[in-house]
Scaffold this motif. Structure first.
Motif, short mmCIF file in Angstrom:
data_model
loop_
_atom_site.label_atom_id
_atom_site.label_comp_id
_atom_site.label_asym_id
_atom_site.label_seq_id
_atom_site.Cartn_x
_atom_site.Cartn_y
_atom_site.Cartn_z
N ASP A 1 9.45 40.69 -195.49
CA ASP A 1 9.13 39.46 -196.17
C ASP A 1 9.92 39.18 -197.33
OD1 ASP A 1 7.72 36.91 -196.61
OD2 ASP A 1 6.11 37.86 -197.59
N LYS B 1 12.37 36.99 -199.58
CA LYS B 1 12.48 35.85 -199.84
C LYS B 1 12.66 35.75 -201.18
CE LYS B 1 7.46 35.19 -199.86
NZ LYS B 1 6.37 34.48 -199.37
N SER C 1 7.93 34.52 -194.11
CA SER C 1 7.84 33.39 -194.61
C SER C 1 8.79 32.21 -193.93
CB SER C 1 8.15 33.16 -196.17
OG SER C 1 7.20 34.11 -196.78
N CYS C 2 8.29 31.17 -193.60
CA CYS C 2 9.00 30.04 -193.20
C CYS C 2 10.28 29.62 -193.68
CB CYS C 2 8.09 28.93 -192.95
SG CYS C 2 8.92 27.34 -192.09
N GLY C 3 11.29 29.79 -192.79
CA GLY C 3 12.62 29.40 -193.41
C GLY C 3 13.39 30.82 -193.59
N ALA D 1 10.90 35.92 -184.17
CA ALA D 1 9.83 34.95 -183.78
C ALA D 1 9.29 35.12 -182.36
CB ALA D 1 10.28 33.44 -184.20
N SER E 1 16.84 37.18 -193.37
CA SER E 1 16.30 36.68 -194.64
C SER E 1 16.94 36.88 -195.96
CB SER E 1 15.07 37.56 -194.63
OG SER E 1 14.13 37.66 -193.45
N VAL F 1 13.23 25.62 -196.31
CA VAL F 1 12.72 24.63 -195.49
C VAL F 1 12.34 23.15 -196.39
CG1 VAL F 1 12.06 26.23 -193.75
CG2 VAL F 1 10.56 25.46 -195.77
N GLU G 1 13.67 18.50 -188.72
CA GLU G 1 13.08 19.73 -188.07
C GLU G 1 14.26 20.87 -188.12
OE1 GLU G 1 11.10 16.91 -184.73
OE2 GLU G 1 11.87 18.88 -184.33
N ASP H 1 16.49 23.63 -190.63
CA ASP H 1 16.20 24.53 -191.63
C ASP H 1 17.83 24.74 -192.65
OD1 ASP H 1 17.81 26.33 -190.41
OD2 ASP H 1 15.92 27.58 -189.98
#
Length: 1002
Positions: A825, A827, A866-868, A875, A888, A903, A909, A911
């Motif tokens: 994770d 970020k 996390s998104c982005g 995924a 990341s 994002v 749509e 990133d």
């Protein structure tokens, strides 16, 4: 007088210099009204015209000046948004439409077929969805159709086979499914067919594509193709580029492929092709320059005819090819890249290899090659990477290698090479990696090594080197790892070794070193591993060793150390400690006076402590007496403390009724450092007034202790789940599943130590509530600061420092922890900043240990991250390894450079990664940089941006290791800025990590 004439006459009276706009102009104004135009692209599209026509408007071209017939509308890179403007098809003479790289959305209308005169249609890099209209084939004049980079789905219509004049079609990077229709083979005018990177259903290459005799480019990369390569492709006599890579093609490489006499490049890598390469026919392929058939299951030998071509790049790695490699490859005057690793080649390498070729990259690792190293490999002075590990090469290093000043990476390990290393070879100025491990080298390390100013990794273990280490080693200020174990070195460690302030690993075990360890060893502040076992070192173990804050591996066993065990070792959190077989005396420090550490102290007759079986009887009796006395004192003191604390708490609670109710008697404390506070001081401060962040998972408190220091307390409630809420303020994350997340964080942070990993002081827990107590970071998280009004505080030098700090923290997790740890994770909100903007990696609630026995990583049941920031392969494969973290971290670098979030609605749509790539390609570097950054740092920012792009490569295999990322970032800050932007502002690679590292272990 007609009504239109009256209108014109009226307008002329009102606006003396304006004329009436013709009908085509009115159509274009309807187009303008249908688009959002935040950048004012249409600012000159008004009805104030001098010749009644829109011919002078931006993006509009007419057939002849003054004719009024619009033939081209080009809105490329206009940053407009809206549905496709069907009104364009009312322009009867329109031949060219380009809406490239905008935010055109919705579906493509069927009435687009009304654009009867259209020759070129470019709608690439937009947000179009839905199915491809079957009616597109009605555009009888259409020659070029580019729909790349949208979200079209469904099948390619069979009606596309009806195009009459189409020369190029590109549907790259969409969501197209179904199989590739055989009807495409009917478009005999086609020159380019680009369908790559679509999730087609498993299907074979239609043999009918062999009918496209005018085809020059066939690009079907990653199209889920199965089955054999059809022989019919051999009929494509004009083909220049054939790319069928990253599919599941089976069977042999067909002999018909040698009929492609015009082909320049062939890409067949990463399939399941088997059998032998065609034995003959290659001589007809006189135009062939680049061929990549790597990562398949090919067997047999390499045809001489193939190697007789004037090849520039030959990739055959990771197959099952064998036999002797053709000598004739030495005649190639263009060959700059040869990658053969991971095969079964035997015999000698061609003796004249490189004599006639400008070789830059050579990787023949993991084969069965033998014989001597070709002395001509660097004949043309261009060789940068020489990777030859895991073979049976013999003889000595050619003297000519000493002049190869272009070399950057050398891996000759695990061979049978002998003799002395040429003096000049030690001092090659560009070499960053020199690996000679597991050979039979003799002699000494030359003092010329002082010239190797770029050296970061030196591995010469398992040889027969002798003599003393030269003082010059201490001048290699970029040295990160030095492994020289299992040699015959002697003498003392050079005093200069304490100058290596970047050194993370020093492994010299099993040699004949003597003397004492330098007393100022604490200057090696980044040292993570120190192994001096089985030498003849003597004297005391320096007390300063306890100040090496990131040290987690210490082995001094099998020496002649005397005196006491330094009490300062208690300050370290060591994964490995071995002081056995020395002459140490006195008591063992209390932290290590436990049975679990008994093997760490065996073989020291004068050493004693409260460890059963370590001491003789007399000392045991004496120690037991002392222990009982100390325990009695401790119990008595503890009882008095508990009674006093209980009374104090009772009185205190009466005046704190407004605070949260906590039953302190049920709390369990587990500490990971020496604490200057108790759990009661933490529990008493869990006030709403002290909350600095909150979410569905719980709260984060700032607690100011009685001594004036501050800590951050993350309180997790039962049932909280990672990702249920927005991140808590100060970057302490959004929590974790109570048991799994808590245990992951405690297990991870409790056992690791690094200056760039947030420190976990302790944890407190009950059945329903768990607390994690961290060091407090006054500047909060990078994400909060970077994307707030305070981002101006982060100038470029600060951002660069943050990037390096965070990279070093992640490199420690990936390379220095045993077993390795993947954060999962990474970020900007999980990178915390101290008072000096030093960065720490935080929130290990979903961290995982990587199973070293599982090559591709561990499979997870759910996506973490996390998104982005989530790597694309993670995924859909749920396979976790360090490459996911690297992607990341690359996104974090792009945030630092652009100042933008990963994002957001501004990307549609897309990133941040896709936005950066697209913007660089179309608008250049300046359009990407955060405008708040000073332009004087432009060159350095360019280089850091390039590192971020490498880290976010779509293919995990192309991402550099985290250790390599650290090295690249450090090099940017230590060398003079070097331009790497071309004249047109496009980004060109500055650092290119070895693409073959994944296969050769580089």
């Amino acid at each position: 007088m007609s009504s239109s004439y009256s209108l014109c006459f009226a307008l002329l009276l009102l606006i003396p210099f304006a004329f009436c706009l013709n009908q085509e102009g009115h159509y274009l104004q309807q187009l303008k009204l249908g688009f959002d135009d935040p950048d004012g692209f249409f600012s000159d599209w008004d009805d104030t015209v001098a010749d009644y026509t829109p011919c002078h408007w931006t993006g509009v071209t007419c057939s002849e000046p003054g004719s009024g017939f619009v033939i081209a509308v080009d809105l490329s890179n206009a940053n407009v948004a809206g549905p496709f403007p069907s009104v364009l098809c009312r322009l009867t003479g329109l031949k060219f439409i380009s809406l490239y790289n905008n935010s055109v959305n919705g579906t493509l209308p069927d009435d687009l077929s009304a654009c009867r005169s259209l020759v070129r249609l470019n709608l690439a890099q937009n947000l179009l969805t839905g199915k491809l209209p079957e009616s597109l084939s009605h555009l009888s004049e259409l020659k070029y159709l580019d729909l790349t980079g949208n979200n079209f789905s469904g099948d390619i219509p069979a009606s596309f086979g009806l195009f009459q004049n189409l020369e190029a079609i590109s549907l790259v990077d969409n969501l197209i499914s179904g199989e590739i229709p055989a009807e495409l083979g009917n478009i005999t005018t086609l020159k380019q067919l680009n369908l790559s990177y679509n999730p087609f259903s498993p299907g074979e290459i239609p043999p009918e594509l062999g009918n496209l005799t005018n085809l020059e480019v066939l690009w079907l990369t990653d199209c889920n193709l199965i089955g054999p390569i059809p022989d019919s492709l051999g009929r494509l006599g004009k083909l220049v580029d054939l790319d069928l890579a990253i599919n599941k093609l089976t069977g042999p490489v067909p002999s018909s492929i040698t009929e492609l006499s015009s082909v320049v490049q062939i890409e067949l890598y990463n399939n399941s092709l088997n059998g032998e390469l065609p034995a003959a026919g290659w001589s007809k392929m006189t135009a062939l320059r680049l061929i990549d058939i790597s990562m398949n299951f090919l067997t047999g030998t390499v045809p001489e005819e193939l190697c007789s071509l004037q090849l520039e790049s030959l990739h055959l790695y990771e197959n099952q090819l064998g036999g002797k490699f053709p000598e004739i490859i030495s005649n190639s005057s263009n060959l700059y890249e040869l990658r053969l690793f991971g095969n079964r080649f035997s015999g000698s390498l061609p003796k004249d290899l490189g004599k006639n070729s400008p070789l830059v990259w050579v990787d023949v690792s993991n084969n069965l090659f033998s014989g001597e190293l070709p002395a001509s490999l660097c004949e043309n002075g261009a060789l940068e990477e020489l990777l030859m590990i895991h073979n049976s090469f013999s003889g000595s290093i050619p003297a000519s290698f000493s002049k190869c000043r272009s070399l950057k990476r050398v891996r000759l390990g695990y061979n049978k090479i002998s003799g002395e290393v040429p003096l000049g070879f030690w001092g090659l100025p560009q070499v960053s990696l020199l690996e000679l491990v597991e050979n039979s080298f003799t002699g000494v390390i030359g003092k010329t090594i002082v010239g190797a100013g770029n050296l970061s990794t030196l591995n010469i273990a398992n040889n027969n080197f002798s003599g003393e280490l030269p003082d010059e080693i201490g001048f290699l200020d970029g040295l990160i790892e030095f492994s020289g174990s299992h040699n015959r070195f002697s003498g003392s460690l050079p005093a200069s070794i304490i100058n290596l302030d970047q050194l993370t690993k020093l492994d010299l075990h099993n040699n004949g070193f003597s003397g004492e360890i330098p007393t100022r060893i604490d200057l090696l502040t980044k040292l993570n591993e120190l192994n001096l076992a089985n030498n003849k070192f003597s004297g005391n173990i320096p007390d300063k060793i306890g100040e090496l804050s990131v040290l987690n591996y210490l082995d001094l066993s099998g020496n002649q150390f005397s005196g006491k065990v330094p009490v300062g070792l208690q300050n370290l959190r060591l994964n490995q400690l071995n002081l056995s077989s020395n002459s140490l005396t006195g008591d063992i420090p209390p932290v290590y006076a436990k049975k679990v550490y008994i093997n760490s102290f065996l073989g020291n007759p004068g050493l004693c402590g409260d460890i059963e079986g370590l001491c003789d009887g007399k000392n045991v009796t004496k120690s037991v007496g002392y222990v009982w006395l100390l325990r009695s004192i401790f119990v008595l003191t503890g009882s008095i403390f508990i009674v006093g604390a209980g009374w104090f708490y009772f009185q205190y609670k009466r005046f704190k009724s407004s605070k949260e109710s906590v039953d302190k008697s049920k709390w369990t404390l587990m500490s990971f450092h020496k604490l200057s506070f108790s759990e009661y001081e933490i529990l008493d401060a869990l006030d709403e007034d002290n909350v600095i962040g909150s979410g569905a998972s719980g709260k984060v408190y700032k607690v100011v202790l009685s001594n004036g220091d501050a800590v951050a307390v993350k309180k997790l409630w039962a049932g909280s789940k990672k990702g249920e809420s927005e991140d808590l303020e100060n970057g302490f994350g959004s929590g974790s599943v109570l048991d799994n997340g808590f245990e992951a964080e405690v297990e991870t942070l409790g056992r690791i130590r690094h200056k760039n990993i947030v420190r976990l002081w302790c944890c407190c827990s009950t059945k329903t509530c768990k607390l994690l107590v961290y060091e407090y970071m006054p500047n909060g998280s990078l994400g909060d600061l970077l994307h707030s009004t305070k981002s101006g505080l982060l100038d470029w030098p600060v951002r660069y420092k943050i990037a390096v700090d965070a990279a070093e923290g992640l490199a420690y997790l990936h390379h220095d922890c045993v077993p390795a740890i993947v954060h999962r994770d990474v970020k900007s909100n999980n990178i915390l900043l101290d008072g000096d903007y030093g960065a720490r990696v935080a929130d290990f609630g979903v961290a995982k240990v990587v199973d070293a026995n599982e090559k591709n990583g561990n499979s997870m049941s759910v996506i973490a991250g996390s998104c982005g920031y989530i790597a694309p392969e993670y995924a859909y494969t749920l396979r976790v390894n360090e490459k996911s973290d690297i992607y990341s971290f690359g996104v974090v670098i792009l945030e630092l450079v652009t100042g933008k979030r990963p994002v957001g609605p501004e990307y549609g749509e897309k990133d941040l990664v896709k936005w950066v790539c697209t913007t660089l390609d179309q608008k250049g570097l300046d359009a990407v940089f955060d405008p708040k950054l000073d332009a004087c740092f432009k060159e350095e920012i360019c280089k850091v941006l390039n590192v971020g792009l490498l880290c976010t490569s779509p293919l995990p295999i192309n991402r550099p290791s985290m250790r390599r990322v650290v090295k690249m970032l450090q090099e940017i800050g230590s060398v003079n800025p070097t331009k790497f932007a071309s004249k047109d502002g496009k980004l060109t690679p500055y650092y290119l990590d070895d693409a073959s590292d994944h296969g050769s272990g580089a």
